[in-house]
Design a protein around this motif. Structure first.
Motif, PDB file in Angstrom:
ATOM      1  N   SER A   1      74.692 -25.878 106.663  1.00 16.02           N
ATOM      2  CA  SER A   1      74.891 -26.571 107.941  1.00 16.02           C
ATOM      3  C   SER A   1      74.886 -28.090 107.784  1.00 16.02           C
ATOM      4  O   SER A   1      74.910 -28.810 108.779  1.00 16.02           O
ATOM      5  CB  SER A   1      73.786 -26.178 108.928  1.00 16.02           C
ATOM      6  N   GLY A   2      74.760 -28.563 106.552  1.00 16.21           N
ATOM      7  CA  GLY A   2      74.781 -30.007 106.314  1.00 16.21           C
ATOM      8  C   GLY A   2      73.503 -30.722 106.695  1.00 16.21           C
ATOM      9  O   GLY A   2      73.520 -31.931 106.962  1.00 16.21           O
ATOM     10  N   LEU A   3      72.380 -29.996 106.728  1.00 13.77           N
ATOM     11  CA  LEU A   3      71.106 -30.606 107.119  1.00 13.77           C
ATOM     12  C   LEU A   3      70.381 -31.208 105.912  1.00 13.77           C
ATOM     13  O   LEU A   3      70.498 -30.712 104.786  1.00 13.77           O
ATOM     14  CB  LEU A   3      70.199 -29.544 107.754  1.00 13.77           C
ATOM     15  N   LYS A   4      69.629 -32.273 106.164  1.00 15.34           N
ATOM     16  CA  LYS A   4      68.738 -32.838 105.155  1.00 15.34           C
ATOM     17  C   LYS A   4      67.596 -31.860 104.919  1.00 15.34           C
ATOM     18  O   LYS A   4      67.212 -31.115 105.831  1.00 15.34           O
ATOM     19  CB  LYS A   4      68.193 -34.172 105.630  1.00 15.34           C
TER      20      LYS A   4
ATOM     21  N   GLY B   1      67.039 -32.672 109.980  1.00 12.06           N
ATOM     22  CA  GLY B   1      66.784 -31.879 108.782  1.00 12.06           C
ATOM     23  C   GLY B   1      65.613 -30.930 108.958  1.00 12.06           C
ATOM     24  O   GLY B   1      65.054 -30.799 110.061  1.00 12.06           O
ATOM     25  N   ILE B   2      65.273 -30.269 107.858  1.00 14.27           N
ATOM     26  CA  ILE B   2      64.178 -29.296 107.900  1.00 14.27           C
ATOM     27  C   ILE B   2      63.113 -29.620 106.857  1.00 14.27           C
ATOM     28  O   ILE B   2      63.374 -30.288 105.858  1.00 14.27           O
ATOM     29  CB  ILE B   2      64.670 -27.844 107.704  1.00 14.27           C
ATOM     30  N   GLY B   3      61.905 -29.108 107.128  1.00 16.03           N
ATOM     31  CA  GLY B   3      60.781 -29.248 106.214  1.00 16.03           C
ATOM     32  C   GLY B   3      60.012 -27.943 106.149  1.00 16.03           C
ATOM     33  O   GLY B   3      60.340 -26.965 106.846  1.00 16.03           O
ATOM     34  N   LEU B   4      59.001 -27.931 105.309  1.00 16.66           N
ATOM     35  CA  LEU B   4      58.174 -26.726 105.095  1.00 16.66           C
ATOM     36  C   LEU B   4      56.732 -27.197 105.018  1.00 16.66           C
ATOM     37  O   LEU B   4      56.412 -28.067 104.195  1.00 16.66           O
ATOM     38  CB  LEU B   4      58.615 -26.076 103.781  1.00 16.66           C
TER      39      LEU B   4
ATOM     40  N   ILE C   1      66.326 -19.821 104.230  1.00 13.66           N
ATOM     41  CA  ILE C   1      66.364 -20.852 105.275  1.00 13.66           C
ATOM     42  C   ILE C   1      67.017 -22.126 104.726  1.00 13.66           C
ATOM     43  O   ILE C   1      67.872 -22.740 105.372  1.00 13.66           O
ATOM     44  CB  ILE C   1      64.950 -21.184 105.793  1.00 13.66           C
ATOM     45  N   TYR C   2      66.632 -22.495 103.508  1.00 12.28           N
ATOM     46  CA  TYR C   2      67.154 -23.737 102.921  1.00 12.28           C
ATOM     47  C   TYR C   2      68.637 -23.606 102.569  1.00 12.28           C
ATOM     48  O   TYR C   2      69.393 -24.572 102.695  1.00 12.28           O
ATOM     49  CB  TYR C   2      66.295 -24.176 101.725  1.00 12.28           C
ATOM     50  N   ASP C   3      69.058 -22.426 102.128  1.00 10.97           N
ATOM     51  CA  ASP C   3      70.490 -22.214 101.871  1.00 10.97           C
ATOM     52  C   ASP C   3      71.281 -22.380 103.171  1.00 10.97           C
ATOM     53  O   ASP C   3      72.343 -23.020 103.196  1.00 10.97           O
ATOM     54  CB  ASP C   3      70.738 -20.809 101.301  1.00 10.97           C
ATOM     55  N   ALA C   4      70.754 -21.796 104.252  1.00  9.40           N
ATOM     56  CA  ALA C   4      71.436 -21.904 105.548  1.00  9.40           C
ATOM     57  C   ALA C   4      71.457 -23.361 106.025  1.00  9.40           C
ATOM     58  O   ALA C   4      72.456 -23.828 106.577  1.00  9.40           O
ATOM     59  CB  ALA C   4      70.746 -21.011 106.574  1.00  9.40           C
ATOM     60  N   ALA C   5      70.359 -24.077 105.799  1.00  6.31           N
ATOM     61  CA  ALA C   5      70.290 -25.489 106.208  1.00  6.31           C
ATOM     62  C   ALA C   5      71.301 -26.322 105.423  1.00  6.31           C
ATOM     63  O   ALA C   5      71.992 -27.184 105.984  1.00  6.31           O
ATOM     64  CB  ALA C   5      68.884 -26.033 105.993  1.00  6.31           C
TER      65      ALA C   5
ATOM     66  N   VAL D   1      67.802 -23.990 118.594  1.00  2.00           N
ATOM     67  CA  VAL D   1      67.542 -24.693 117.335  1.00  2.00           C
ATOM     68  C   VAL D   1      68.875 -25.130 116.731  1.00  2.00           C
ATOM     69  O   VAL D   1      69.058 -26.283 116.323  1.00  2.00           O
ATOM     70  CB  VAL D   1      66.726 -23.809 116.370  1.00  2.00           C
ATOM     71  N   HIS D   2      69.808 -24.204 116.715  1.00  2.00           N
ATOM     72  CA  HIS D   2      71.141 -24.515 116.190  1.00  2.00           C
ATOM     73  C   HIS D   2      71.772 -25.685 116.945  1.00  2.00           C
ATOM     74  O   HIS D   2      72.351 -26.598 116.344  1.00  2.00           O
ATOM     75  CB  HIS D   2      72.029 -23.266 116.279  1.00  2.00           C
ATOM     76  N   ALA D   3      71.629 -25.668 118.271  1.00  2.00           N
ATOM     77  CA  ALA D   3      72.221 -26.749 119.088  1.00  2.00           C
ATOM     78  C   ALA D   3      71.589 -28.105 118.730  1.00  2.00           C
ATOM     79  O   ALA D   3      72.282 -29.127 118.697  1.00  2.00           O
ATOM     80  CB  ALA D   3      72.024 -26.447 120.569  1.00  2.00           C
ATOM     81  N   SER D   4      70.293 -28.104 118.445  1.00  2.00           N
ATOM     82  CA  SER D   4      69.631 -29.383 118.119  1.00  2.00           C
ATOM     83  C   SER D   4      70.093 -29.917 116.773  1.00  2.00           C
ATOM     84  O   SER D   4      70.096 -31.127 116.539  1.00  2.00           O
ATOM     85  CB  SER D   4      68.106 -29.226 118.147  1.00  2.00           C
TER      86      SER D   4
END
Ligand code: ADE
Ligand code: ZN
Length: 337
Positions: A199-202, A174-177, A192-196, A163-166
């Motif tokens: 990591s600079g994710l949307k 980015g991530i969703g819920l 999870i959102y703090d970690a995202a 997951v990290h590699a992707s």
């Protein structure tokens, strides 16, 4: 509607579509046979593709739909299954005049069946690449976490090497819920959102579909999202309407989904006119088209047009907001504008 040709030709972006929601009853039965997956024998809906499609016309709630959605995806086993699923979506998207699609997937629902993240990703990446070369459709992948499962399960998934590699390669933007909304408030997933974010994710989250406006506020305050998926119950909190407009949060509204999952009784009941008048940005989306009467993106545009009779300028503004709210490169935005 009389604007059908105009709506088809508009350069449309889709921001709220679950790839697993592109699984039609006929493909479901084909893959069940190929992969030797036993479908439930105690539910007459699983007699044939047509009885299943008939059952899909009678969803009573989000959870009633999700029951079928998770059984459905149990037939997806190898990378070619995931590729075919996404390709099926992209062919419909192309016919509907979609130029850019940001699509969700639910890795936890596959990992729990011992289907690896890399198998899922390989299938989706192959379909995206083909959609780009054959249709000129650009796309992004958004990894969703399931809110009916413990947040610790989601965090462990987030931390998997694959997951990290992707994320770090940019294959997933980015991530969703998603999944059952009540009674799972957004703040449960803050880690999870703090970690995202680190990591600079949307970040986006489903909120205010069946759940209250307080979940929209929670997603903004605690998850620091830049988009809200659905968000139709925003209308219940006028102060929050102002904030969402000011912060230029994009709502990904899914009109036909909302009617078929009984969140509203008709498309006309959606706060589309209020959003336009208050400067709330939104896009129109198909959510799970194969479960919702095979209504892909253009059908959702037409349903909104039939209910609200918007002007061509209003439609152009909606599509422009969708381009600007997309998570693609600035260069790609310029091309679409
Ligand atoms: N998963 C797939 N579609 C969904 C929806 N509309 N709401 C929540 N979870 C979902
Ligand atoms: Zn959704």
């Amino acid at each position: 509607s009389d604007l059908h040709a105009f709506l088809q030709a508009l350069p449309k972006c889709e921001h709220h579509m679950h790839l697993e929601g592109a699984l039609t009853p006929s493909v479901l039965f084909q893959l069940a046979a190929k992969n030797k997956i036993q479908l439930p024998s105690d539910d007459p809906a699983f007699t044939s593709p047509s009885t299943l499609a008939e059952r899909y016309n009678q969803f009573t709630s989000l959870d009633d739909f999700l029951h079928y959605y998770y059984i459905g995806m149990s037939v997806l086993m190898d990378a070619s299954d995931f590729e075919a699923l996404a390709w099926d979506y992209f062919t419909h998207a192309s016919a509907d005049g979609v130029v850019h699609a940001e699509v969700f997937f639910d890795p936890q629902a596959h990992l729990s069946r011992d289907v690896s993240y890399d198998v899922v990703l390989a299938g989706f990446m192959a379909a995206r690449s083909r959609a780009n070369s054959e249709f000129g459709i650009s796309s992004e992948l958004i990894c969703c976490f399931l809110r009916h499962l413990p947040a610790a399960d989601g965090l462990a998934t987030f931390k998997l090497d694959a997951v990290h590699a992707s994320f770090s390669s940019g294959q997933v933007v980015g991530i969703g819920l998603d999944s059952s909304e009540s009674p799972f408030p957004p703040e449960l997933f803050k880690d999870i959102y703090d970690a995202a974010k680190a990591s600079g994710l949307k970040r986006t989250a489903h909120a205010g579909e069946e759940g209250p406006a307080a979940y929209i506020k929670g997603a903004l305050d605690d998850l620091d999202v830049s988009r809200i998926d659905h968000g139709i119950r925003l209308a219940e909190d006028p102060a929050l309407v102002k904030r969402v407009a000011e912060q230029q949060i994009l709502l990904s509204v899914c009109p036909i989904s909302n009617v078929l999952l009984r969140c509203v009784s008709s498309v006309a009941e959606l706060p589309i006119r209020m959003f336009l008048d208050q400067g709330v940005r939104f896009s129109i989306n198909s959510d799970d088209p194969a479960y919702f009467g095979n209504n892909y993106l253009l059908a959702n545009y037409c349903a909104v047009q039939d209910a609200f009779g918007l002007s061509k300028d209003e439609w152009s503004g909606i599509c422009e907001a969708g381009i600007n709210g997309s998570w693609c490169s600035e260069q790609r935005k310029e091309e679409m504008l």
